[in-house]
Enzyme design. Structure first.
Site, PDB file in Angstrom:
ATOM      1  N   ARG A 186      -3.312   4.883  14.571  1.00 31.50           N
ATOM      2  CA  ARG A 186      -3.941   3.846  12.944  1.00 31.50           C
ATOM      3  C   ARG A 186      -5.548   4.620  13.332  1.00 31.50           C
ATOM      4  NH1 ARG A 186       0.388   0.745  12.857  1.00 31.50           N
ATOM      5  NH2 ARG A 186       1.869   1.170  11.229  1.00 31.50           N
ATOM      6  N   ASN A 218      -5.434   4.683   6.586  1.00 29.91           N
ATOM      7  CA  ASN A 218      -5.553   4.618   7.769  1.00 29.91           C
ATOM      8  C   ASN A 218      -6.820   4.434   7.918  1.00 29.91           C
ATOM      9  OD1 ASN A 218      -3.153   2.801   7.575  1.00 29.91           O
ATOM     10  ND2 ASN A 218      -1.767   4.489   8.341  1.00 29.91           N
ATOM     11  N   ARG A 249       8.750  -4.507   6.537  1.00 25.06           N
ATOM     12  CA  ARG A 249       9.924  -4.092   8.255  1.00 25.06           C
ATOM     13  C   ARG A 249      10.088  -5.574   8.706  1.00 25.06           C
ATOM     14  NH1 ARG A 249       5.072  -0.355   9.687  1.00 25.06           N
ATOM     15  NH2 ARG A 249       6.445   2.185   8.269  1.00 25.06           N
ATOM     16  N   HIS A 273      -3.182  -4.276  10.703  1.00 22.27           N
ATOM     17  CA  HIS A 273      -1.724  -3.353  10.145  1.00 22.27           C
ATOM     18  C   HIS A 273      -2.002  -2.303  11.624  1.00 22.27           C
ATOM     19  CE1 HIS A 273       0.733  -0.977   8.459  1.00 22.27           C
ATOM     20  NE2 HIS A 273       0.156   0.097   8.329  1.00 22.27           N
TER      21      HIS A 273
HETATM   22  N1  LIG Z   1      -1.157   1.628   4.879  1.00 22.34           N
HETATM   23  C1  LIG Z   1      -0.610   1.474   5.187  1.00 22.34           C
HETATM   24  O1  LIG Z   1       0.794   0.915   6.037  1.00 22.34           O
HETATM   25  C2  LIG Z   1       0.400   3.599   5.168  1.00 22.34           C
HETATM   26  C3  LIG Z   1      -0.739   4.251   5.621  1.00 22.34           C
HETATM   27  N2  LIG Z   1       0.077   5.734   5.343  1.00 22.34           N
HETATM   28  C4  LIG Z   1      -2.568   5.887   5.596  1.00 22.34           C
HETATM   29  O2  LIG Z   1      -2.107   7.034   4.117  1.00 22.34           O
HETATM   30  C5  LIG Z   1      -2.323   8.314   4.027  1.00 22.34           C
HETATM   31  C6  LIG Z   1      -1.975   9.262   3.347  1.00 22.34           C
HETATM   32  O3  LIG Z   1      -1.025   9.553   3.869  1.00 22.34           O
HETATM   33  P1  LIG Z   1      -0.060  11.050   3.664  1.00 22.34           P
HETATM   34  O4  LIG Z   1      -0.030  10.287   1.990  1.00 22.34           O
HETATM   35  O5  LIG Z   1       0.894  10.646   3.923  1.00 22.34           O
HETATM   36  O6  LIG Z   1      -0.798  11.905   3.928  1.00 22.34           O
HETATM   37  P2  LIG Z   1      -0.535  13.938   2.818  1.00 22.34           P
HETATM   38  O7  LIG Z   1      -1.479  14.256   3.750  1.00 22.34           O
HETATM   39  O8  LIG Z   1       0.668  13.796   2.615  1.00 22.34           O
HETATM   40  O9  LIG Z   1      -1.964  13.689   1.715  1.00 22.34           O
HETATM   41  C7  LIG Z   1      -2.761  12.943   1.951  1.00 22.34           C
HETATM   42  C8  LIG Z   1      -3.509  14.070   0.711  1.00 22.34           C
HETATM   43  O10 LIG Z   1      -5.301  13.153   0.097  1.00 22.34           O
HETATM   44  C9  LIG Z   1      -5.946  14.803   0.033  1.00 22.34           C
HETATM   45  N3  LIG Z   1      -6.800  13.739   0.311  1.00 22.34           N
HETATM   46  C10 LIG Z   1      -7.592  14.393   1.978  1.00 22.34           C
HETATM   47  N4  LIG Z   1      -8.761  14.424   1.531  1.00 22.34           N
HETATM   48  C11 LIG Z   1      -9.197  14.249   0.436  1.00 22.34           C
HETATM   49  C12 LIG Z   1     -10.482  13.646  -0.317  1.00 22.34           C
HETATM   50  N5  LIG Z   1     -11.468  14.058   0.410  1.00 22.34           N
HETATM   51  N6  LIG Z   1     -10.617  13.483  -2.227  1.00 22.34           N
HETATM   52  C13 LIG Z   1      -9.464  13.661  -2.805  1.00 22.34           C
HETATM   53  N7  LIG Z   1      -8.119  13.854  -1.636  1.00 22.34           N
HETATM   54  C14 LIG Z   1      -8.469  14.125  -0.746  1.00 22.34           C
HETATM   55  C15 LIG Z   1      -5.077  15.402   0.703  1.00 22.34           C
HETATM   56  O11 LIG Z   1      -5.104  16.922  -0.084  1.00 22.34           O
HETATM   57  C16 LIG Z   1      -3.061  15.252   0.528  1.00 22.34           C
HETATM   58  O12 LIG Z   1      -2.617  15.839  -0.579  1.00 22.34           O
HETATM   59  C17 LIG Z   1      -3.430   8.205   5.402  1.00 22.34           C
HETATM   60  O13 LIG Z   1      -4.163   7.928   5.417  1.00 22.34           O
HETATM   61  C18 LIG Z   1      -2.386   7.213   6.495  1.00 22.34           C
HETATM   62  O14 LIG Z   1      -2.343   7.024   7.407  1.00 22.34           O
HETATM   63  C19 LIG Z   1       0.688   5.620   5.615  1.00 22.34           C
HETATM   64  C20 LIG Z   1       1.762   5.132   5.230  1.00 22.34           C
HETATM   65  C21 LIG Z   1       1.820   3.721   5.756  1.00 22.34           C
HETATM   66  C1  LIG Z   2       1.640   4.757   8.974  1.00 19.61           C
HETATM   67  C2  LIG Z   2       1.988   3.427   8.950  1.00 19.61           C
HETATM   68  O1  LIG Z   2       0.190   2.511   8.873  1.00 19.61           O
HETATM   69  C3  LIG Z   2       3.108   2.700   8.457  1.00 19.61           C
HETATM   70  O2  LIG Z   2       3.487   3.539   8.525  1.00 19.61           O
HETATM   71  O3  LIG Z   2       2.875   1.235   9.002  1.00 19.61           O
END
Ligand SMILES: NC(=O)C1=CN([C@@H]2O[C@H](COP(=O)(O)OP(=O)(O)OC[C@H]3O[C@@H](n4cnc5c(N)ncnc54)[C@H](O)[C@@H]3O)[C@@H](O)[C@H]2O)C=CC1
Ligand SMILES: CC(=O)C(=O)O
Length: 402
Positions: A186, A218, A249, A273
């Protein structure tokens, strides 16, 4: 006389009473009745699209005319005057929740995570409207239409929005940006997502002062610290999903191990995290009995369990490319806690003064964001792990201070 904050906000200059009306109306006129000074008639214009989200106190029978873009509503209500001294903090927020005027959730990032949070929030029927914002505008529009098709059981509206509009929402969820590739940590996302976060928050300014911002992108702890520094909101209104997902989890793991409902299990993953997270075994319990007293737990290799939970995201990413259902459920639950002022205790990324950084500690979550940080007792070994997690996050955070 006390004017409830939602009405202050939506009816500027309104100084007469609290009445039980509508969602973000544009006020046209108010009339106090000659015979009954407590009876007030309000005429207001609202967007036709928000007709479906009128609160229970109004119905379409109050609509006096309707065009494709506007609906005019006319209603009378008896005023309620509340003296500030009689209005406890709890009643104040309950009033805000009951009036139903302030229930917009903006999800910035319409990708897998953002859209799943939007969908599950919609299913909870806690928001009057969800705004979906993404720099890929056509994609966001497609996601909006697709999500709107799921809107068959409740009245939550979904529409595409801009960053400026997102800055005015009651809850702002940040789920934009780069995600991990197999084998990537991350923390390795920080440089890409730091710039994205700055652009996103700049684009939302001026953010409304009561907004609550929830970071999901992240590395969530470090980005939460940065958002706290640049958003202009009080720290308690900016927090991250943190180890809530890791805690889910763990809960699911223990639920399977003991064949007991997850709702009867109280156990937290805390700290980062990320790789340095740890399990607070000493404070964990099942049905009121300390977890450590169960023979099944005494036989466990706890470090193996910790690693299994910490690495679960990577395992899922190896198999399917990304994770989104678990965080979708956590994100929607966070939105619900805020919009219902539920005062749930969740392990969230919060600023902890003692460590001068952001990490996950159990925190009370309500309409105003983090109401209270509620640490749990830790064993000396767990305390050491907490200090190590804090040191890791402080070192990274220092590189990205303003
Ligand atoms: N905190 C947590 O527990 C979790 C965090 N995440 C994080 O969530 C984030 C998103 O993951 P996903 O949805 O799977 O990715 P994704 O690739 O499916 O979607 C990301 C979206 O962000 C948009 N985007 C990128 N830069 C942008 C900007 N400057 N302004 C507006 N939109 C923008 C893209 O166009 C895309 O639609 C990642 O950083 C991932 O690591 C994912 C799962 C769990
Ligand atoms: C991607 C992430 O941060 C999670 O699934 O925990």
């Amino acid at each position: 006389m006390f004017i409830s904050p939602p009405f202050k906000e939506i009816l500027p200059g309104w100084r007469k009473s609290i009445i039980d009306v509508a969602t973000r109306p544009l006020l046209l006129s108010t009339t106090t009745h000659q015979t009954n000074k407590n009876l007030v008639t309000v005429k207001a214009r609202i967007p036709s699209s928000s007709l479906g989200s009128l609160p229970y106190s109004l119905s379409t029978s109050h609509v006096s005319s309707l065009t494709s873009s506007s609906a005019f509503i006319t209603t009378s209500a008896t005023t309620t005057i509340v003296k500030p001294s009689k209005l406890s903090r709890r009643n104040y927020t309950a009033e805000k929740v009951r009036c139903g005027t302030s229930k917009q959730v903006a999800v910035v990032g319409a990708g897998a995570v953002g859209s799943t949070i939007a969908l599950l929030t919609m299913m909870k029927n806690v928001a009057s409207e969800i705004l979906l914002v993404d720099k890929a505008k056509d994609f966001a529009l497609g996601q909006t239409w697709d999500l709107a098709d799921a809107n068959i059981v409740n009245s939550t509206k979904v529409r595409q929005g801009t960053l400026k509009q997102a800055g005015q929402a009651e809850v702002i969820v940040i789920a934009t940006g780069a995600k991990q590739q197999p084998g990537e940590s991350r923390q390795q996302l920080i440089d890409r997502n730091y710039e994205m976060l700055k652009e996103t928050i700049d684009g939302m300014q001026p953010i409304q002062k009561d907004g609550v911002m929830v970071l999901v992108t992240n590395p969530v702890d470090t980005l939460t610290l940065i958002a706290q520094n640049i958003s202009g909101l009080p720290r308690n209104q900016v927090f991250g999903s943190g180890t809530y997902l890791d805690t889910c989890r763990l809960t699911v793991y223990l639920s399977d191990l003991f064949n007991i409902s997850p709702s009867c299990i109280h156990a937290y993953v805390l700290g980062e995290h990320g790789d340095s997270q740890f399990i607070a075994w000493d404070a964990a319990s099942i049905g009121g009995r300390p977890l450590n007293s169960f023979p099944e737990i005494r036989q466990l290799d706890k470090e193996t369990v910790r690693l299994a939970i910490a690495n679960k995201a990577m395992d899922i990413i190896d198999y399917k490319g990304s994770t989104y259902y678990g965080i979708g459920a956590c994100g929607a639950s966070i939105c619900e806690s805020i919009l219902r002022n539920a005062l749930n205790i969740r392990p969230l990324s919060v600023y902890v003064k003692e460590f001068d950084t952001v990490l996950s500690i159990p925190s009370k979550l309500g309409a105003k964001g983090i109401e209270q940080i509620m640490p749990v007792p830790l064993s000396p070994g767990e305390h050491k792990q907490l200090m190590e997690s804090a040191a890791t996050l402080r070192a990274i955070g220092e590189r990205y201070q303003k």
